[in-house]
Design a protein around this motif. Sequence first.
Motif, PDB file in Angstrom:
ATOM      1  N   ASN A   1       5.508  -6.639 -17.724  1.00 43.41           N
ATOM      2  CA  ASN A   1       5.894  -5.973 -16.478  1.00 43.41           C
ATOM      3  C   ASN A   1       6.089  -6.943 -15.322  1.00 43.41           C
ATOM      4  OD1 ASN A   1       6.046  -2.964 -16.623  1.00 43.41           O
ATOM      5  ND2 ASN A   1       4.100  -3.298 -17.674  1.00 43.41           N
ATOM      6  N   ASP A   2       5.309  -8.002 -15.259  1.00 43.20           N
ATOM      7  CA  ASP A   2       5.382  -8.932 -14.134  1.00 43.20           C
ATOM      8  C   ASP A   2       6.330 -10.106 -14.387  1.00 43.20           C
ATOM      9  OD1 ASP A   2       3.603  -7.413 -12.635  1.00 43.20           O
ATOM     10  OD2 ASP A   2       1.858  -8.458 -13.453  1.00 43.20           O
ATOM     11  N   GLN A   3       6.996 -10.116 -15.527  1.00 41.21           N
ATOM     12  CA  GLN A   3       7.922 -11.210 -15.832  1.00 41.21           C
ATOM     13  C   GLN A   3       9.170 -11.089 -14.964  1.00 41.21           C
ATOM     14  OE1 GLN A   3       7.284 -13.789 -17.996  1.00 41.21           O
ATOM     15  NE2 GLN A   3       5.254 -12.854 -18.036  1.00 41.21           N
ATOM     16  N   GLN A   4       9.758 -12.235 -14.668  1.00 38.34           N
ATOM     17  CA  GLN A   4      10.986 -12.275 -13.884  1.00 38.34           C
ATOM     18  C   GLN A   4      12.024 -13.092 -14.634  1.00 38.34           C
ATOM     19  OE1 GLN A   4       9.886 -13.955 -10.133  1.00 38.34           O
ATOM     20  NE2 GLN A   4       8.879 -12.111  -9.424  1.00 38.34           N
ATOM     21  N   SER A   5      13.267 -12.691 -14.494  1.00 41.14           N
ATOM     22  CA  SER A   5      14.360 -13.438 -15.087  1.00 41.14           C
ATOM     23  C   SER A   5      14.546 -14.740 -14.305  1.00 41.14           C
ATOM     24  CB  SER A   5      15.629 -12.588 -15.036  1.00 41.14           C
ATOM     25  OG  SER A   5      16.725 -13.317 -15.518  1.00 41.14           O
ATOM     26  N   LYS A   6      14.711 -15.840 -15.041  1.00 35.56           N
ATOM     27  CA  LYS A   6      14.918 -17.151 -14.423  1.00 35.56           C
ATOM     28  C   LYS A   6      16.061 -17.860 -15.145  1.00 35.56           C
ATOM     29  CE  LYS A   6      10.580 -17.875 -15.450  1.00 35.56           C
ATOM     30  NZ  LYS A   6      10.203 -16.528 -15.796  1.00 35.56           N
ATOM     31  N   THR A   7      16.758 -18.714 -14.427  1.00 38.47           N
ATOM     32  CA  THR A   7      17.777 -19.540 -15.066  1.00 38.47           C
ATOM     33  C   THR A   7      17.176 -20.907 -15.369  1.00 38.47           C
ATOM     34  OG1 THR A   7      18.623 -20.473 -13.020  1.00 38.47           O
ATOM     35  CG2 THR A   7      19.619 -18.393 -13.764  1.00 38.47           C
ATOM     36  N   LEU A   8      17.915 -21.695 -16.135  1.00 34.52           N
ATOM     37  CA  LEU A   8      17.473 -23.062 -16.433  1.00 34.52           C
ATOM     38  C   LEU A   8      17.259 -23.871 -15.161  1.00 34.52           C
ATOM     39  CD1 LEU A   8      19.800 -23.863 -19.454  1.00 34.52           C
ATOM     40  CD2 LEU A   8      17.342 -23.418 -19.518  1.00 34.52           C
ATOM     41  N   ASP A   9      18.015 -23.569 -14.114  1.00 32.89           N
ATOM     42  CA  ASP A   9      17.861 -24.291 -12.840  1.00 32.89           C
ATOM     43  C   ASP A   9      16.444 -24.184 -12.290  1.00 32.89           C
ATOM     44  OD1 ASP A   9      20.520 -25.043 -12.898  1.00 32.89           O
ATOM     45  OD2 ASP A   9      21.180 -23.350 -11.662  1.00 32.89           O
TER      46      ASP A   9
ATOM     47  N   MET B   1      21.858 -30.131 -21.000  1.00 33.12           N
ATOM     48  CA  MET B   1      21.520 -30.222 -19.580  1.00 33.12           C
ATOM     49  C   MET B   1      20.037 -30.486 -19.361  1.00 33.12           C
ATOM     50  SD  MET B   1      23.614 -26.927 -18.067  1.00 33.12           S
ATOM     51  CE  MET B   1      22.218 -26.633 -17.017  1.00 33.12           C
ATOM     52  N   ILE B   2      19.225 -30.268 -20.370  1.00 31.15           N
ATOM     53  CA  ILE B   2      17.780 -30.381 -20.224  1.00 31.15           C
ATOM     54  C   ILE B   2      17.387 -31.848 -20.401  1.00 31.15           C
ATOM     55  CG2 ILE B   2      15.553 -29.662 -21.162  1.00 31.15           C
ATOM     56  CD1 ILE B   2      17.030 -27.057 -22.049  1.00 31.15           C
ATOM     57  N   PRO B   3      16.730 -32.435 -19.400  1.00 30.84           N
ATOM     58  CA  PRO B   3      16.450 -33.878 -19.437  1.00 30.84           C
ATOM     59  C   PRO B   3      15.331 -34.245 -20.412  1.00 30.84           C
ATOM     60  CG  PRO B   3      15.442 -32.911 -17.508  1.00 30.84           C
ATOM     61  CD  PRO B   3      16.235 -31.814 -18.178  1.00 30.84           C
ATOM     62  N   GLY B   4      15.304 -35.521 -20.758  1.00 33.21           N
ATOM     63  CA  GLY B   4      14.206 -36.058 -21.548  1.00 33.21           C
ATOM     64  C   GLY B   4      14.374 -35.833 -23.038  1.00 33.21           C
ATOM     65  N   GLU B   5      13.419 -36.413 -23.750  1.00 34.23           N
ATOM     66  CA  GLU B   5      13.418 -36.260 -25.197  1.00 34.23           C
ATOM     67  C   GLU B   5      12.700 -34.981 -25.561  1.00 34.23           C
ATOM     68  OE1 GLU B   5      12.430 -39.422 -27.791  1.00 34.23           O
ATOM     69  OE2 GLU B   5      13.075 -40.946 -26.368  1.00 34.23           O
ATOM     70  N   HIS B   6      13.332 -34.181 -26.387  1.00 31.58           N
ATOM     71  CA  HIS B   6      12.737 -32.940 -26.843  1.00 31.58           C
ATOM     72  C   HIS B   6      13.417 -32.501 -28.134  1.00 31.58           C
ATOM     73  CE1 HIS B   6      15.978 -31.987 -23.984  1.00 31.58           C
ATOM     74  NE2 HIS B   6      16.345 -31.107 -24.900  1.00 31.58           N
ATOM     75  N   VAL B   7      12.724 -31.711 -28.887  1.00 35.31           N
ATOM     76  CA  VAL B   7      13.280 -31.124 -30.092  1.00 35.31           C
ATOM     77  C   VAL B   7      13.992 -29.833 -29.692  1.00 35.31           C
ATOM     78  CG1 VAL B   7      12.687 -30.069 -32.317  1.00 35.31           C
ATOM     79  CG2 VAL B   7      11.453 -32.110 -31.521  1.00 35.31           C
ATOM     80  N   VAL B   8      15.180 -29.629 -30.239  1.00 32.20           N
ATOM     81  CA  VAL B   8      15.899 -28.378 -30.020  1.00 32.20           C
ATOM     82  C   VAL B   8      15.924 -27.631 -31.344  1.00 32.20           C
ATOM     83  CG1 VAL B   8      18.093 -27.292 -29.401  1.00 32.20           C
ATOM     84  CG2 VAL B   8      17.327 -29.346 -28.192  1.00 32.20           C
ATOM     85  N   GLU B   9      15.402 -26.439 -31.328  1.00 31.94           N
ATOM     86  CA  GLU B   9      15.378 -25.588 -32.519  1.00 31.94           C
ATOM     87  C   GLU B   9      16.060 -24.276 -32.144  1.00 31.94           C
ATOM     88  OE1 GLU B   9      11.962 -23.472 -35.167  1.00 31.94           O
ATOM     89  OE2 GLU B   9      11.655 -25.581 -34.658  1.00 31.94           O
ATOM     90  N   THR B  10      17.269 -24.073 -32.619  1.00 33.62           N
ATOM     91  CA  THR B  10      18.031 -22.887 -32.237  1.00 33.62           C
ATOM     92  C   THR B  10      17.665 -21.701 -33.120  1.00 33.62           C
ATOM     93  OG1 THR B  10      19.864 -24.279 -31.509  1.00 33.62           O
ATOM     94  CG2 THR B  10      20.350 -21.957 -31.898  1.00 33.62           C
ATOM     95  N   TRP B  11      17.304 -20.610 -32.463  1.00 37.85           N
ATOM     96  CA  TRP B  11      17.057 -19.337 -33.132  1.00 37.85           C
ATOM     97  C   TRP B  11      18.139 -18.392 -32.650  1.00 37.85           C
ATOM     98  CZ3 TRP B  11      11.160 -18.429 -31.849  1.00 37.85           C
ATOM     99  CH2 TRP B  11      10.397 -19.446 -32.449  1.00 37.85           C
TER     100      TRP B  11
END
Length: 117
Positions: free
Chosen positions: A38-46, A69-79
């Motif tokens: 209920n308290d969640q809000q929609s946010k963009t990547l920005d 667009m997302i900086p740094g080293e990270h793993v991307v796992e697409t679902w």
Amino acid sequence: MLRAWGGPDWEAHSAGVEQAFVRLEAIVVMDEIDIDINDQQSKTLDFYAGEMWDLVIPVCEEGAAACPMIPGEHVVETWSFDDPSVATGTDEERLAVYRRVRDEIATQVRELIGRDA
């Protein structure tokens, strides 16, 4: 789900490529599994610009395309899931779509947590 089930080793955040609103159907079906959004809000990547992540999980093609667009080293796992917000029909038919997608996401989240155990 990751916040609710992942324990203290997980810090989960959510954002999209477009800001919308948290849909009533999502609130209803998450409440059915005892997760209150209920308290969640929609946010963009920005909203998270400049933050570093270990793991990024886009859940649609458009989200996956935004990952560079997302900086740094990270793993991307697409679902990939259907977008329940475009479901049509009666209230119950739309809720059925939200439930199906919720359950598909739950399966992926549990698998993710299990891999890290």
